[in-house]
Design an enzyme around this catalytic site. Structure first.
Site, PDB file in Angstrom:
ATOM      1  N   CYS A  67     -18.169 -46.979  15.841  1.00  0.00           N
ATOM      2  CA  CYS A  67     -18.187 -47.766  14.600  1.00  0.00           C
ATOM      3  C   CYS A  67     -16.824 -47.865  13.922  1.00  0.00           C
ATOM      4  O   CYS A  67     -16.290 -48.963  13.726  1.00  0.00           O
ATOM      5  CB  CYS A  67     -19.176 -47.160  13.619  1.00  0.00           C
ATOM      6  SG  CYS A  67     -20.790 -46.753  14.300  1.00  0.00           S
ATOM      7  N   HIS A 123     -17.489 -47.991   6.154  1.00  0.00           N
ATOM      8  CA  HIS A 123     -17.176 -46.990   7.169  1.00  0.00           C
ATOM      9  C   HIS A 123     -15.704 -46.987   7.601  1.00  0.00           C
ATOM     10  O   HIS A 123     -15.383 -46.712   8.754  1.00  0.00           O
ATOM     11  CB  HIS A 123     -18.078 -47.175   8.400  1.00  0.00           C
ATOM     12  CG  HIS A 123     -18.223 -45.904   9.188  1.00  0.00           C
ATOM     13  ND1 HIS A 123     -18.789 -45.862  10.451  1.00  0.00           N
ATOM     14  CD2 HIS A 123     -17.873 -44.618   8.902  1.00  0.00           C
ATOM     15  CE1 HIS A 123     -18.789 -44.620  10.900  1.00  0.00           C
ATOM     16  NE2 HIS A 123     -18.238 -43.848   9.982  1.00  0.00           N
ATOM     17  N   ASN A 276     -20.213 -52.051  18.625  1.00  0.00           N
ATOM     18  CA  ASN A 276     -19.981 -51.305  19.865  1.00  0.00           C
ATOM     19  C   ASN A 276     -21.230 -51.408  20.715  1.00  0.00           C
ATOM     20  O   ASN A 276     -22.210 -52.053  20.330  1.00  0.00           O
ATOM     21  CB  ASN A 276     -19.631 -49.835  19.587  1.00  0.00           C
ATOM     22  CG  ASN A 276     -20.529 -49.162  18.572  1.00  0.00           C
ATOM     23  OD1 ASN A 276     -20.113 -48.857  17.458  1.00  0.00           O
ATOM     24  ND2 ASN A 276     -21.793 -48.944  18.921  1.00  0.00           N
TER      25      ASN A 276
END
Length: 538
Positions: A67, A123, A276
């Site tokens: 991520c 993130h 991903n």
């Protein structure tokens, strides 16, 4: 008459100069084989498929294997080895983030007059306020700071502790507690679209929490009535996964429909991408990368080859499978160019401007992909032309295999695509492809392992492995012993690239990050004097 002609010319010039709206819809941990256009029949994804078949399917499209590295690559146009983001993801209790010296995609777009909005997952660092989305180029943000949440109560459990992680700008969005995250993101995205001033270009990034696993109490969550649609799926976890995916697909359709209803779709570029590969057998996730080898956080094709599509009315040759090689780092210059920006502003990036190649079906400039180099794990992979080298591995090789359901049994109902919200919206400004074309495109973009290729052993704990990825995308036949000159050339290239890498920024969790000190919030624990409206508990 002269005045009329002059006004028409001015209006035509203004229309030609109008910057396109850019919408990025990012799925989290979605598998290669979890979309219908790649061959999956088990879980309908009609809204996503409608965009794919009427736009272009990005067949040779690569992402990073986790991520944080992927999001960093998307935002900076640089490989994670060049920003220090190459080793693992940021945990909620770790004091680091994407370096503040990096200028990000929304900051570049703001200079072109864009209004910029992030809905969903960030993130890329939150331990200090300077790392938060609204200090990195976004005008607004509603969503999460950290890696994962429970989709209903919005908590993140990190190393045995827990905290709430849902924010509206710099304020905790506690009023949304108990509401399903995918629905929140959808409603917020539609609200942004509805309120947008059409005289200005829009950059909207909808960064979903699905299909990422949540907390150990219940890793995969969706509304019961949605999960119940999939009683024909025997595996309980896969049934829950289907519910999550159905809600994600529904969200895509609702956002596309809102763009059409409010007059933005005809001047929009829509990118749908996973961040991903699917997390099959990780955190009780049951994504499918079939028939690709490997999973999330591996450098096999299943970890780094991403399901993605691009849709826009300006694509000159739509309804095709785009075979140009493309990497996530290419989006920064590509989208900036599509927005009318001069890419000479970029310095020392790894991305190529592939806008003309994609919309005009021209050859790609990209012939090499650095999948990653992680000297902490001791793993690396690089592809040059048709050759892929893997050196070292993660998890002691436990994820170096083929995992996940095939999900290709059953019928594929094309009528659901035509009846989707995406197709309804697209149909008002362009033609949807015929059923025959949809069948052809699905067949072209479905990877099938060549049964005539033997499985040749590869043990990355002992030696590097080499594959002809064009002939053998399933990575069955290790050619390292048979092609020593190719192996040596790629090892030298990998070593050359590694000399340009910066040290990884990964920092271990710190006790002061524990949400118990911050009113049970996942927040900016690194601030000496936080300006957030929270109380530090003694």
């Amino acid at each position: 008459m002269l005045l009329f002609v002059s006004v028409c010319l001015v209006l035509c010039w203004a229309a030609a100069e109008a910057r396109p709206n850019i919408i990025i819809i990012l799925a989290d941990d979605l598998g290669w084989n979890d979309v219908g256009f790649h061959g999956m029949n088990q879980i309908p994804t009609p809204n996503i498929d409608a965009l794919a078949y009427s736009g272009i399917i990005l067949q040779n499209y690569y992402v990073n294997s986790m991520c944080t590295p992927s999001r960093a690559a998307l935002m900076t146009g640089k490989y994670p080895i060049h920003t220090g983001m190459q080793h693992s993801a940021i945990r909620a209790s770790e004091p680091w983030g994407l370096p503040l010296s990096e200028k990000l995609l929304p900051q570049f777009l703001k200079e072109l007059g864009y209004k910029t909005h992030l809905v969903g997952k960030w993130h890329l660092g939150h331990y200090k306020k300077a790392y938060l989305p609204m200090n990195r180029g976004f005008d607004t943000h509603l969503g999460t700071y950290g890696p994962k949440i429970d989709l209903y109560d919005h908590t993140n459990m990190d190393l045995g502790t827990w905290g709430f992680d849902f924010w509206r700008g710099f304020e905790h969005a506690d009023d949304l507690f108990g509401q399903y995250a995918t629905d929140i993101y959808t409603e917020e995205a539609i609200k942004v679209v509805k309120a947008h001033n059409k005289s200005e270009p829009l950059f909207l990034m909808v960064s979903h929490s699905a299909m990422h696993s949540g907390n150990p109490s219940e890793y995969l969550r969706a509304p019961d009535e949605v999960i119940d649609r999939f009683q024909y799926i025997n595996d309980t976890q896969r049934r829950k996964y289907a519910g999550m995916l159905a809600k994600l697909d529904e969200s895509v359709g609702m956002v596309v429909k809102s763009l059409q209803e409010y007059g933005l779709l005809e001047n929009s570029i829509i990118l749908f991408s996973t961040d991903n590969g699917g997390a099959a057998r990780c955190d009780h996730n049951v994504a499918s990368n079939h028939p690709l080898k490997g999973v999330k956080n591996t450098l096999w094709e299943g970890g780094v080859r991403g399901a993605a599509l691009l849709w826009s009315p300006v694509i000159k040759y739509p309804s095709r499978v785009a075979n140009q090689t493309f990497h996530l780092v290419d989006w920064l210059p590509t989208l900036y160019s599509a927005a009318g920006g001069n890419i000479s502003v970029f310095e020392n990036i790894d991305g190529f401007n592939s806008w003309e190649a994609l919309i005009n079906d021209l050859p790609s400039q990209r012939t090499k992909i650095v999948h990653n180099i992680d000297d902490v794990y001791g793993s690396a992979a690089i592809t040059v032309d048709n050759w892929k080298l893997l050196k070292g591995t993660n998890f002691q090789g436990r994820r170096d295999d083929w995992f996940g359901p095939t999900a290709r049994d059953g019928a594929y109902n094309i009528d659901t695509i035509y009846n989707s919200s995406s197709a309804e919206a697209i149909g008002k400004i362009a033609k949807m492809p015929t059923k025959d074309n949809i069948t052809r495109l699905k067949e072209e973009s479905t990877i099938k392992c060549n049964d005539s290729i033997p499985i040749t052993p590869c043990d990355l704990l002992k030696a590097p492995c080499l594959y002809d990825i064009m002939v053998d995308p399933c990575e069955k036949q290790n050619l390292a012993s048979g092609k020593p000159e190719v192996l040596q050339a790629l090892l030298l290239e990998l070593d050359k690239v590694n000399k340009t890498a910066v040290p990884p920024l990964k920092i271990k969790p710190v006790p002061e990050a524990d949400p118990k000190h911050w009113g049970r919030l996942v927040t900016t624990f690194g601030e000496a004097n936080t300006s957030l409206s929270i109380v530090k508990l003694k």
